[in-house]
Scaffold this motif. Sequence first.
Motif, PDB file in Angstrom:
ATOM      1  N   GLN A 146      11.013   0.078   6.537  1.00  0.00           N
ATOM      2  CA  GLN A 146      11.608   1.356   5.831  1.00  0.00           C
ATOM      3  C   GLN A 146      10.488   1.220   4.221  1.00  0.00           C
ATOM      4  O   GLN A 146       9.344   1.851   3.946  1.00  0.00           O
ATOM      5  CB  GLN A 146      12.836   2.656   5.475  1.00  0.00           C
ATOM      6  CG  GLN A 146      12.833   2.723   7.114  1.00  0.00           C
ATOM      7  CD  GLN A 146      14.076   3.725   7.192  1.00  0.00           C
ATOM      8  OE1 GLN A 146      15.152   3.023   6.469  1.00  0.00           O
ATOM      9  NE2 GLN A 146      14.378   4.367   8.133  1.00  0.00           N
ATOM     10  N   HIS A 147      11.506   0.620   3.634  1.00  0.00           N
ATOM     11  CA  HIS A 147      11.286   0.889   1.945  1.00  0.00           C
ATOM     12  C   HIS A 147       9.871   0.058   1.876  1.00  0.00           C
ATOM     13  O   HIS A 147       8.649   0.698   1.123  1.00  0.00           O
ATOM     14  CB  HIS A 147      12.084   0.097   1.039  1.00  0.00           C
ATOM     15  CG  HIS A 147      11.692  -0.430  -0.117  1.00  0.00           C
ATOM     16  ND1 HIS A 147      11.844   0.486  -1.233  1.00  0.00           N
ATOM     17  CD2 HIS A 147      11.227  -1.574  -0.965  1.00  0.00           C
ATOM     18  CE1 HIS A 147      11.234   0.190  -2.399  1.00  0.00           C
ATOM     19  NE2 HIS A 147      10.831  -1.550  -1.901  1.00  0.00           N
ATOM     20  N   ASN A 148       9.134  -1.151   2.135  1.00  0.00           N
ATOM     21  CA  ASN A 148       8.578  -1.973   2.198  1.00  0.00           C
ATOM     22  C   ASN A 148       7.137  -1.467   2.948  1.00  0.00           C
ATOM     23  O   ASN A 148       5.880  -1.244   1.969  1.00  0.00           O
ATOM     24  CB  ASN A 148       8.282  -2.879   3.242  1.00  0.00           C
ATOM     25  CG  ASN A 148       6.979  -3.828   1.987  1.00  0.00           C
ATOM     26  OD1 ASN A 148       7.666  -4.377   1.384  1.00  0.00           O
ATOM     27  ND2 ASN A 148       6.900  -5.229   3.331  1.00  0.00           N
ATOM     28  N   ILE A 149       7.235  -0.014   3.757  1.00  0.00           N
ATOM     29  CA  ILE A 149       6.539   0.732   4.546  1.00  0.00           C
ATOM     30  C   ILE A 149       5.929   1.865   2.926  1.00  0.00           C
ATOM     31  O   ILE A 149       4.564   1.735   2.753  1.00  0.00           O
ATOM     32  CB  ILE A 149       6.271   1.381   5.719  1.00  0.00           C
ATOM     33  CG1 ILE A 149       6.168   0.227   7.009  1.00  0.00           C
ATOM     34  CG2 ILE A 149       5.674   2.110   6.424  1.00  0.00           C
ATOM     35  CD1 ILE A 149       6.889   0.251   8.274  1.00  0.00           C
ATOM     36  N   LYS A 150       7.015   2.164   3.424  1.00  0.00           N
ATOM     37  CA  LYS A 150       7.209   3.836   1.815  1.00  0.00           C
ATOM     38  C   LYS A 150       5.981   3.019   0.651  1.00  0.00           C
ATOM     39  O   LYS A 150       4.879   3.240  -0.313  1.00  0.00           O
ATOM     40  CB  LYS A 150       7.631   4.436   1.617  1.00  0.00           C
ATOM     41  CG  LYS A 150       7.939   5.226   0.824  1.00  0.00           C
ATOM     42  CD  LYS A 150       9.910   6.119   0.700  1.00  0.00           C
ATOM     43  CE  LYS A 150       8.780   7.412  -0.750  1.00  0.00           C
ATOM     44  NZ  LYS A 150      10.579   7.618  -1.402  1.00  0.00           N
ATOM     45  N   GLN A 151       6.525   2.111   0.312  1.00  0.00           N
ATOM     46  CA  GLN A 151       5.805   1.616  -0.861  1.00  0.00           C
ATOM     47  C   GLN A 151       3.883   0.966  -1.194  1.00  0.00           C
ATOM     48  O   GLN A 151       3.283   1.587  -1.715  1.00  0.00           O
ATOM     49  CB  GLN A 151       6.062  -0.227  -1.130  1.00  0.00           C
ATOM     50  CG  GLN A 151       6.053  -0.436  -2.473  1.00  0.00           C
ATOM     51  CD  GLN A 151       7.239  -2.096  -3.033  1.00  0.00           C
ATOM     52  OE1 GLN A 151       8.002  -2.129  -2.435  1.00  0.00           O
ATOM     53  NE2 GLN A 151       7.079  -2.051  -4.319  1.00  0.00           N
ATOM     54  N   ALA A 152       4.073   0.162   0.265  1.00  0.00           N
ATOM     55  CA  ALA A 152       2.740   0.029   0.720  1.00  0.00           C
ATOM     56  C   ALA A 152       2.083   1.126   0.523  1.00  0.00           C
ATOM     57  O   ALA A 152       0.473   0.795   0.056  1.00  0.00           O
ATOM     58  CB  ALA A 152       2.636  -1.500   1.893  1.00  0.00           C
ATOM     59  N   LEU A 153       2.119   2.018   1.400  1.00  0.00           N
ATOM     60  CA  LEU A 153       1.253   3.451   1.431  1.00  0.00           C
ATOM     61  C   LEU A 153       1.307   3.915   0.293  1.00  0.00           C
ATOM     62  O   LEU A 153       0.004   4.571   0.069  1.00  0.00           O
ATOM     63  CB  LEU A 153       1.965   3.960   2.360  1.00  0.00           C
ATOM     64  CG  LEU A 153       1.904   3.680   4.521  1.00  0.00           C
ATOM     65  CD1 LEU A 153       2.497   4.401   5.227  1.00  0.00           C
ATOM     66  CD2 LEU A 153      -0.016   3.293   3.971  1.00  0.00           C
ATOM     67  N   GLN A 154       2.019   4.018  -0.892  1.00  0.00           N
ATOM     68  CA  GLN A 154       2.512   4.252  -1.823  1.00  0.00           C
ATOM     69  C   GLN A 154       0.962   3.477  -2.999  1.00  0.00           C
ATOM     70  O   GLN A 154       0.490   4.232  -4.019  1.00  0.00           O
ATOM     71  CB  GLN A 154       3.353   4.573  -2.401  1.00  0.00           C
ATOM     72  CG  GLN A 154       3.720   5.512  -4.137  1.00  0.00           C
ATOM     73  CD  GLN A 154       3.419   7.202  -3.684  1.00  0.00           C
ATOM     74  OE1 GLN A 154       3.167   7.740  -2.359  1.00  0.00           O
ATOM     75  NE2 GLN A 154       2.264   7.855  -4.727  1.00  0.00           N
ATOM     76  N   THR A 155       1.097   2.391  -2.977  1.00  0.00           N
ATOM     77  CA  THR A 155       0.413   1.613  -3.802  1.00  0.00           C
ATOM     78  C   THR A 155      -1.280   1.587  -3.386  1.00  0.00           C
ATOM     79  O   THR A 155      -2.199   1.819  -4.115  1.00  0.00           O
ATOM     80  CB  THR A 155       1.105   0.632  -3.764  1.00  0.00           C
ATOM     81  OG1 THR A 155       2.510   0.115  -3.959  1.00  0.00           O
ATOM     82  CG2 THR A 155       0.629  -0.796  -4.859  1.00  0.00           C
ATOM     83  N   MET A 156      -1.257   1.702  -2.039  1.00  0.00           N
ATOM     84  CA  MET A 156      -2.911   1.307  -1.720  1.00  0.00           C
ATOM     85  C   MET A 156      -3.479   2.604  -1.517  1.00  0.00           C
ATOM     86  O   MET A 156      -4.527   3.217  -1.375  1.00  0.00           O
ATOM     87  CB  MET A 156      -2.716   0.813  -0.104  1.00  0.00           C
ATOM     88  CG  MET A 156      -2.166  -1.028  -1.074  1.00  0.00           C
ATOM     89  SD  MET A 156      -2.234  -1.823   1.017  1.00  0.00           S
ATOM     90  CE  MET A 156      -3.906  -2.213   1.606  1.00  0.00           C
TER      91      MET A 156
END
Length: 134
Positions: free
Chosen positions: A95-105
């Motif tokens: 959950q954290h990795n997906i949220k962070q990746a989408l927020q960053t990209m």
Amino acid sequence: MNENHILELEDQKSELGTVEISPEVIEVIAGIAASEVEGVATMRGNFAAGVAEKLGRKNHGKGVKVELDEEGITVDVSVVISYGVQVPEVAKLIQHNIKQALQTMTAIDLQAVNVHVVGVQFETTEVIDTEALS
């Protein structure tokens, strides 16, 4: 959001135009982010995705479903985990990795990231030395 199911980023409008992101792009980003988490053995897609992968097409969005509605964006991820890992911890990391990746990209805020553990993979390549046991 318009009828073509393309996400239009309101805060990305400028004098040059608008930025639109297809749900397929979100699926790919989320799929890669989930598969990077230690403890995720494989992503689980549908039958068509499995056939396409056997024919040599890598499907990075496999096992990811994106829903766009009035409340926001929901991502559903189906994963097979490795035997022996702590399932709640791996799910939180996904959950954290997906949220962070989408927020960053993409600067997209998600309403929810739902993790569906659909299987456990056992290590089948482990060789037991029976001579050392005797």
